[in-house]
Design a protein around this motif. Structure first.
Motif, PDB file in Angstrom:
ATOM      1  N   TYR A 118       0.833  -1.203   0.000  1.00 40.16           N
ATOM      2  CA  TYR A 118       0.000   0.000   0.000  1.00 40.16           C
ATOM      3  C   TYR A 118       0.871   1.259   0.000  1.00 40.16           C
ATOM      4  CZ  TYR A 118      -3.443   3.506   1.233  1.00 40.16           C
ATOM      5  OH  TYR A 118      -4.230   4.635   1.228  1.00 40.16           O
ATOM      6  N   VAL A 119       1.873   1.275   0.851  1.00 40.45           N
ATOM      7  CA  VAL A 119       2.778   2.430   0.893  1.00 40.45           C
ATOM      8  C   VAL A 119       3.440   2.629  -0.469  1.00 40.45           C
ATOM      9  CG1 VAL A 119       4.925   3.318   1.890  1.00 40.45           C
ATOM     10  CG2 VAL A 119       3.191   2.283   3.375  1.00 40.45           C
ATOM     11  N   MET A 175       2.846   5.874  -2.961  1.00 44.83           N
ATOM     12  CA  MET A 175       4.008   6.708  -3.270  1.00 44.83           C
ATOM     13  C   MET A 175       4.192   6.861  -4.775  1.00 44.83           C
ATOM     14  SD  MET A 175       6.950   5.743  -0.481  1.00 44.83           S
ATOM     15  CE  MET A 175       8.040   6.989  -1.185  1.00 44.83           C
ATOM     16  N   THR A 183       7.541  -1.632  -6.444  1.00 46.25           N
ATOM     17  CA  THR A 183       6.814  -2.438  -5.460  1.00 46.25           C
ATOM     18  C   THR A 183       7.247  -3.903  -5.515  1.00 46.25           C
ATOM     19  OG1 THR A 183       4.985  -2.529  -7.057  1.00 46.25           O
ATOM     20  CG2 THR A 183       4.792  -0.969  -5.239  1.00 46.25           C
ATOM     21  N   ILE A 204      10.264   0.165   6.768  1.00 45.29           N
ATOM     22  CA  ILE A 204       8.967  -0.275   7.298  1.00 45.29           C
ATOM     23  C   ILE A 204       9.145  -1.491   8.198  1.00 45.29           C
ATOM     24  CG2 ILE A 204       6.717  -1.255   6.681  1.00 45.29           C
ATOM     25  CD1 ILE A 204       6.804   0.481   4.158  1.00 45.29           C
TER      26      ILE A 204
END
Length: 391
Positions: A123-124, A128, A158, A221
């Motif tokens: 998701y991040v 982004m 990703t 993260i």
């Protein structure tokens, strides 16, 4: 610093890596039939009467990009196959097979951790991309092997993020569940994540800056959330508020996804991830209320990995086959029913090619479909294996 970032984002750096690995662009699609040679001194072929001579060990291929035919040559078949397989580790077909396989044949605990971290990281990364809006490498000079996602923005990668997150979440979580030599696990984690990262350069879909950013963001993260993993586990399985959070937070994030001035697959892909994660989140809570998960490795933790025998291979293969059939069947059934209901609700013709791209249709149908897949995976499949004597 700005010069370094600009250098790492250059398409020529990616093209140079491709050529080192034996992948060459042999025609420029922006100049009609006129072929543009990349490093002609390294190019042994000659074009004869508009056709390529195939009397050597190299192979020519053609892909469609922006409506134009793009020809490229593969001179190293081993690296070509290796990087294409590595790139596939970041696609839906991998997620819908590998992550459930860990649940069915290894440990539900590990699968739960993986799904949670995979969702946060993806998701991040997706958000982004659509906030920063940095383009992917241009072709030419780069050969792009995945034109489907070319409309998406590039930074961060990703694929690099989820490969790093999955590999190292397993590495950090597994010692409390499975007996293994940590050094070998570290080697496997580094190798797999590196192959996926390099595959994004080979396929021409990301710059070096995209890939490095993806790895660093994922590492940040993981390191910042690692101290709270146990607390998250307890909340997810025991709190009465857990199911509400598992449904409404992913749904809210899906609807509030950043809007673009053109259609991109990122919103739909992100909704898919959030829906599957929400289904698994709720499913694991329900499973815990029903008496706890069924552990394929048994109740003695940390467990020894079972010996690889013909019987274990057969049972594992049977579980995978039946489980994938169950998930794909659920996906197809719920997708069909949800689309039919939404088309009727919004008075949309099924033949409209752009109907599924509308937010009011794309978000709910993808969310409901993959939430159902997550629920079936986390609650029903292993219990079905028990009834069939496969667990």
């Amino acid at each position: 610093m700005r010069e370094l970032l600009s250098y790492l984002h250059e398409p020529e750096l990616v093209a140079r890596f491709q050529r080192r690995c034996g992948l060459f662009l042999v025609r420029d699609p922006h100049h009609g039939p006129q072929r543009k040679r990349e490093h002609a001194a390294d190019e042994p072929r000659a074009q004869r009467n508009g056709r390529w001579d195939h009397q050597d060990k190299n192979s020519n291929y053609e892909i469609q990009q922006n409506g134009c035919a793009v020809n490229f040559e593969v001179r190293n078949r081993f690296l070509h196959v290796l990087f294409l397989v590595s790139a596939a580790l970041g696609h839906e077909v991998f997620y819908i097979t590998c992550l459930p396989f860990i649940h069915w044949s290894l440990d539900t605990f590990l699968c739960r951790r993986l799904v949670n971290m995979w969702t946060v990281v993806m998701y991040v990364g997706q958000v982004m991309k659509d906030v920063l809006k940095l383009p992917r490498p241009t072709s030419p000079p780069v050969v792009k092997l995945e034109p489907r996602v070319d409309a998406e923005y590039g930074l961060p990668s990703t694929h690099a993020m989820d490969a790093t997150a999955i590999s190292f979440t397993v590495l950090l979580s597994a010692p409390s569940r499975i007996q293994f030599q940590f050094e070998w696990g570290l080697l496997i984690a580094v190798t797999l994540s590196s192959l996926v990262c390099l595959s994004r350069l080979y396929t021409g879909m990301h710059s070096v800056l995209d890939v490095l950013s993806g790895v660093l963001i994922s590492a940040l993260i993981l390191s910042s959330t690692y101290p709270y993993w146990e607390s998250i586990d307890r909340f997810q399985l025991s709190s009465s508020f857990s199911p509400l959070l598992g449904v409404f937070l992913p749904l809210l994030l899906s609807y509030s996804y950043p809007q673009l001035d053109h259609y991109s697959t990122t919103r739909g892909d992100t909704t898919t991830i959030l829906g599957a994660s929400g289904g698994c989140w709720v499913g694991y809570w329900v499973d815990h209320q029903l008496g706890g998960p069924l552990h394929p490795l048994g109740e003695k933790i940390p467990a020894r990995l079972p010996p690889l025998t013909l019987n274990s291979v057969f049972r594992g293969g049977a579980r995978s086959l039946l489980g994938i059939v169950a998930l794909l069947g659920t996906r197809q059934l719920v997708k069909t029913l949800s689309l039919k209901a939404l088309f009727s609700c919004y008075s949309v013709e099924k033949s409209d090619p752009n109907a599924r791209r509308r937010r009011e249709i794309e978000v709910p149908y993808k969310f409901v479909t993959y939430m159902a897949v997550g629920l079936v995976n986390s609650i029903l499949v292993n219990r079905g294996f028990v009834l069939l004597g496969l667990l």
